[in-house]
Write a protein that holds these residues in place. Structure first.
Motif, PDB file in Angstrom:
ATOM      1  N   UNK A  93       0.814  -1.215   0.000  1.00  0.00           N
ATOM      2  CA  UNK A  93       0.000   0.000   0.000  1.00  0.00           C
ATOM      3  C   UNK A  93       0.853   1.273   0.000  1.00  0.00           C
ATOM      4  N   UNK A  94       2.159   1.141   0.010  1.00  0.00           N
ATOM      5  CA  UNK A  94       3.025   2.313   0.162  1.00  0.00           C
ATOM      6  C   UNK A  94       2.853   3.318  -0.987  1.00  0.00           C
ATOM      7  N   UNK A  95       2.825   2.839  -2.211  1.00  0.00           N
ATOM      8  CA  UNK A  95       2.730   3.731  -3.366  1.00  0.00           C
ATOM      9  C   UNK A  95       1.419   4.502  -3.334  1.00  0.00           C
ATOM     10  N   UNK A  96       0.325   3.783  -3.132  1.00  0.00           N
ATOM     11  CA  UNK A  96      -0.982   4.424  -3.114  1.00  0.00           C
ATOM     12  C   UNK A  96      -1.124   5.366  -1.922  1.00  0.00           C
ATOM     13  N   UNK A  97      -0.609   4.963  -0.763  1.00  0.00           N
ATOM     14  CA  UNK A  97      -0.660   5.815   0.428  1.00  0.00           C
ATOM     15  C   UNK A  97       0.063   7.125   0.167  1.00  0.00           C
ATOM     16  N   UNK A  98       1.247   7.037  -0.414  1.00  0.00           N
ATOM     17  CA  UNK A  98       2.033   8.245  -0.685  1.00  0.00           C
ATOM     18  C   UNK A  98       1.320   9.164  -1.677  1.00  0.00           C
ATOM     19  N   UNK A 109      -8.422  16.647   6.661  1.00  0.00           N
ATOM     20  CA  UNK A 109      -8.260  15.192   6.812  1.00  0.00           C
ATOM     21  C   UNK A 109      -7.198  14.842   7.856  1.00  0.00           C
ATOM     22  N   UNK A 110      -6.824  15.796   8.675  1.00  0.00           N
ATOM     23  CA  UNK A 110      -5.721  15.598   9.615  1.00  0.00           C
ATOM     24  C   UNK A 110      -5.998  14.489  10.636  1.00  0.00           C
ATOM     25  N   UNK A 111      -7.263  14.239  10.952  1.00  0.00           N
ATOM     26  CA  UNK A 111      -7.601  13.228  11.955  1.00  0.00           C
ATOM     27  C   UNK A 111      -7.575  11.813  11.401  1.00  0.00           C
ATOM     28  N   UNK A 112      -7.369  11.675  10.103  1.00  0.00           N
ATOM     29  CA  UNK A 112      -7.331  10.349   9.491  1.00  0.00           C
ATOM     30  C   UNK A 112      -5.950   9.708   9.654  1.00  0.00           C
ATOM     31  N   UNK A 113      -5.855   8.421   9.330  1.00  0.00           N
ATOM     32  CA  UNK A 113      -4.566   7.720   9.359  1.00  0.00           C
ATOM     33  C   UNK A 113      -3.825   7.998   8.059  1.00  0.00           C
ATOM     34  N   UNK A 114      -2.563   8.439   8.190  1.00  0.00           N
ATOM     35  CA  UNK A 114      -1.785   8.786   7.004  1.00  0.00           C
ATOM     36  C   UNK A 114      -0.410   8.138   6.968  1.00  0.00           C
ATOM     37  N   UNK A 115       0.269   8.078   8.087  1.00  0.00           N
ATOM     38  CA  UNK A 115       1.649   7.590   8.079  1.00  0.00           C
ATOM     39  C   UNK A 115       1.679   6.068   8.162  1.00  0.00           C
ATOM     40  N   UNK A 116       2.801   5.510   7.743  1.00  0.00           N
ATOM     41  CA  UNK A 116       2.982   4.058   7.831  1.00  0.00           C
ATOM     42  C   UNK A 116       2.864   3.599   9.276  1.00  0.00           C
ATOM     43  N   UNK A 117       3.424   4.373  10.194  1.00  0.00           N
ATOM     44  CA  UNK A 117       3.371   3.998  11.608  1.00  0.00           C
ATOM     45  C   UNK A 117       1.929   3.999  12.122  1.00  0.00           C
ATOM     46  N   UNK A 125     -10.905   0.492  14.767  1.00  0.00           N
ATOM     47  CA  UNK A 125     -12.266   0.481  15.279  1.00  0.00           C
ATOM     48  C   UNK A 125     -13.201   1.145  14.257  1.00  0.00           C
ATOM     49  N   UNK A 126     -14.485   0.794  14.275  1.00  0.00           N
ATOM     50  CA  UNK A 126     -15.433   1.437  13.360  1.00  0.00           C
ATOM     51  C   UNK A 126     -15.367   2.967  13.468  1.00  0.00           C
ATOM     52  N   UNK A 127     -15.383   3.616  12.329  1.00  0.00           N
ATOM     53  CA  UNK A 127     -15.246   5.067  12.271  1.00  0.00           C
ATOM     54  C   UNK A 127     -13.843   5.522  11.912  1.00  0.00           C
ATOM     55  N   UNK A 128     -12.857   4.626  12.001  1.00  0.00           N
ATOM     56  CA  UNK A 128     -11.488   4.973  11.618  1.00  0.00           C
ATOM     57  C   UNK A 128     -11.431   5.253  10.122  1.00  0.00           C
ATOM     58  N   UNK A 129     -10.832   6.392   9.757  1.00  0.00           N
ATOM     59  CA  UNK A 129     -10.717   6.776   8.353  1.00  0.00           C
ATOM     60  C   UNK A 129      -9.254   6.730   7.922  1.00  0.00           C
ATOM     61  N   UNK A 130      -9.024   6.208   6.710  1.00  0.00           N
ATOM     62  CA  UNK A 130      -7.676   6.002   6.198  1.00  0.00           C
ATOM     63  C   UNK A 130      -7.482   6.762   4.897  1.00  0.00           C
ATOM     64  N   UNK A 131      -6.470   7.583   4.844  1.00  0.00           N
ATOM     65  CA  UNK A 131      -5.976   8.236   3.633  1.00  0.00           C
ATOM     66  C   UNK A 131      -7.089   8.800   2.753  1.00  0.00           C
ATOM     67  N   UNK A 132      -8.149   9.261   3.350  1.00  0.00           N
ATOM     68  CA  UNK A 132      -9.263   9.936   2.684  1.00  0.00           C
ATOM     69  C   UNK A 132      -9.947   9.089   1.613  1.00  0.00           C
ATOM     70  N   UNK A 133      -9.792   7.744   1.692  1.00  0.00           N
ATOM     71  CA  UNK A 133     -10.449   6.877   0.710  1.00  0.00           C
ATOM     72  C   UNK A 133     -11.064   5.623   1.327  1.00  0.00           C
ATOM     73  N   UNK A 134     -10.873   5.419   2.621  1.00  0.00           N
ATOM     74  CA  UNK A 134     -11.386   4.214   3.260  1.00  0.00           C
ATOM     75  C   UNK A 134     -11.891   4.554   4.657  1.00  0.00           C
ATOM     76  N   UNK A 135     -12.914   3.807   5.102  1.00  0.00           N
ATOM     77  CA  UNK A 135     -13.439   3.978   6.456  1.00  0.00           C
ATOM     78  C   UNK A 135     -13.879   2.625   7.003  1.00  0.00           C
TER      79      UNK A 135
END
Length: 224
Positions: A93-98, A109-117, A125-135
């Motif tokens: 997922x590294x290429x797409x994440x970047x 979108x600052x509250x979403x998950x963005x970094x590899x860490x 948990x339900x409600x977690x948002x990832x890289x502005x394309x997944x929840x």
């Protein structure tokens, strides 16, 4: 679908040896079996309320129990969660994440998950948002269900919608762990006639190879 188009170069960049290994170590089942729990899930009923046709498949990988990190087999739910972390925080997922980070990461979108860490440590948990394309929309001890197809900031029905299920289970009888990546893409904004899913054939093929990449690199997180 936009997500698949953006990884075309990554997919074609793989060598024939890598493709051969992925094809031998993973398998694709399509369509998803009629008795699969997905069809009875609250998420499927909610997001595909029109029961529109879908592009659907399951990517599978079986791994001997002896190769799985033993600490992941001690508590119910640990294995599926760690595999989920491996999928999102892994190399596949590294290429797409970047790409998404450069385009969509900002104050909104600052509250979403963005970094590899972050992706490698989240509890998903339900409600977690990832890289502005997944929840994350559902979570059980054996599966994490993620809505995809558009920004999670758009909770409405969409022209491009879908569910992505990341799962892991222990097959004691065969002495194996079964990892699953289940995909179901559909239009949720309006009723669609016919039986054809939203992806053309060439895009479906690329999606399946991309699923195999996610499967392989995600599995590294749960193996010794």
């Amino acid at each position: 679908m936009g997500i698949i188009k953006k990884v075309t170069l990554c997919t074609f960049g793989l060598g024939t040896g890598a493709l051969g290994y992925l094809g031998a170590s993973t398998s694709i089942v399509s369509p998803i079996p009629e008795d699969d729990p997905l069809w009875r899930s609250k998420s499927y009923a909610k997001y595909n309320s029109h029961r529109n046709p879908s592009t659907q498949d399951v990517c599978l990988k079986r791994i001997p129990l002896t190769k799985i990190k033993p600490e992941l087999l001690q508590h119910d739910g640990d294995l599926a969660l760690e595999f989920c972390r491996g999928v999102w925080g892994g190399l596949g997922y590294r290429f797409q994440r970047a790409y998404f980070a450069r385009k969509y990461h900002g104050p909104a979108t600052a509250a979403q998950l963005w970094t590899v860490d972050q992706l490698a440590r989240s509890a998903y948990e339900p409600g977690t948002q990832l890289t502005d394309h997944f929840e994350v929309v559902e979570k059980t001890p054996s599966e994490v269900v993620v809505r995809c197809g558009d920004s999670p900031r758009n909770p409405s029905p969409r022209d491009s919608d879908g569910l992505f299920v990341i799962g892991a289970a222990v097959d004691r009888e065969r002495g194996e762990v079964v990892l699953k990546l289940k995909s179901c893409f559909f239009r949720s904004s309006s009723k669609v006639e016919g039986i054809q899913g939203p992806m053309p054939g060439w895009m479906e093929m690329l999606h399946r190879w991309y699923s195999r990449i996610w499967m392989e690199t995600g599995s590294w997180k749960v193996t010794r």
